[in-house]
Design an enzyme around this catalytic site. Structure first.
Site, PDB file in Angstrom:
ATOM      1  N   ASP A  92      -7.242  21.016  -3.593  1.00 18.56           N
ATOM      2  CA  ASP A  92      -8.468  20.718  -4.338  1.00 18.56           C
ATOM      3  C   ASP A  92      -8.157  20.061  -5.682  1.00 18.56           C
ATOM      4  O   ASP A  92      -7.398  20.603  -6.488  1.00 18.56           O
ATOM      5  CB  ASP A  92      -9.263  22.004  -4.578  1.00 18.56           C
ATOM      6  CG  ASP A  92      -9.891  22.536  -3.301  1.00 18.56           C
ATOM      7  OD1 ASP A  92     -10.667  21.793  -2.678  1.00 18.56           O
ATOM      8  OD2 ASP A  92      -9.594  23.682  -2.923  1.00 18.56           O
ATOM      9  N   ASP A 118      -0.830  20.355  -4.243  1.00 18.24           N
ATOM     10  CA  ASP A 118      -2.059  21.125  -4.276  1.00 18.24           C
ATOM     11  C   ASP A 118      -3.106  20.382  -3.435  1.00 18.24           C
ATOM     12  O   ASP A 118      -2.930  19.200  -3.119  1.00 18.24           O
ATOM     13  CB  ASP A 118      -2.517  21.248  -5.730  1.00 18.24           C
ATOM     14  CG  ASP A 118      -3.855  21.936  -5.865  1.00 18.24           C
ATOM     15  OD1 ASP A 118      -4.035  23.009  -5.257  1.00 18.24           O
ATOM     16  OD2 ASP A 118      -4.721  21.395  -6.565  1.00 18.24           O
TER      17      ASP A 118
END
Length: 216
Positions: free
Chosen positions: A15, A13
């Site tokens: 953020d 991922d």
């Protein structure tokens, strides 16, 4: 004590996992929520990890989805322009460097422009493969993004390890049939297989047909 996981691909991922964009994300979302009279805590529990249009649909379930898509695009444009305070998660640069010759990808709810802006602001290199908002039909917590990344890399989902911070992302990784390493202070509450405070606790070592992920 060191925990060792054998894998053939890493899916990351962005953020909250590679970059810390919390301040700008929360500021823009709370600005959006204010005219609607939405509760602050409810908004902040909802928006992390999901595409913006889906967060809007959860927060304003009676609203026309077309409006959500339009407002989400405006939100993405603002987020791409406002990168002050976006920094790398400790250990992110080193982790990406250690993965450069191994199968890996970013799987993010951001679009290409936002991913490029935030990775650039954090001074992190872009991965060769990135599954962004434009490439999926379903937002996390749906596992589509992670499964698409595994397919593109030619790796069985069971041989992939996911790094995620949010509840939506961790659920997506688990439902994709992958081992999930939660990153950051909030991740343990979403039941990942393993947890680290940040990426300085991770080491990647080649092993056989894949590599070992060592968690210290």
């Amino acid at each position: 004590m060191t925990t060792t996981i054998t894998a053939r691909a890493v899916l990351l991922d962005m953020d909250g996992t590679l970059v810390d964009s919390t301040a700008v994300v929360e500021r823009l979302w709370l600005e959006w929520a204010e005219p609607h009279g939405l509760d602050r805590d409810t908004v902040l529990k909802t928006v992390h990890g999901r595409q913006g249009w889906q967060s809007m649909a959860i927060l304003l379930p009676e609203r026309d989805p077309v409006i959500n898509r339009e407002e989400n695009q405006r939100m993405l444009t603002r987020e791409s322009a406002e990168t002050d305070g976006v920094v790398a998660i400790p250990g992110a640069a080193e982790l990406l460097l250690s993965l450069q010759d191994m199968p890996h990808a970013i799987v993010t709810s951001a679009d290409v422009a936002l991913m490029t802006a935030r990775m650039g602001a954090a001074r992190l290199p872009l991965t060769e493969l990135a599954i962004t908002a434009e490439r999926v039909s379903h937002s996390k917590p749906h596992p589509e993004g992670f499964l698409l990344a595994a397919s593109a890399l030619g790796i069985d989902p069971a041989d992939c390890v996911v790094f995620e911070d949010s509840g939506a992302g961790i659920r997506a990784g688990i439902d994709a049939g992958m081992i999930v390493i939660g990153v950051g202070p909030h991740a343990p509450s979403f039941a990942p297989a393993h947890h680290v405070d940040d990426l300085t606790q991770i080491a990647i070592v080649p092993a056989g047909e894949g590599f070992e992920i060592r968690i210290s």
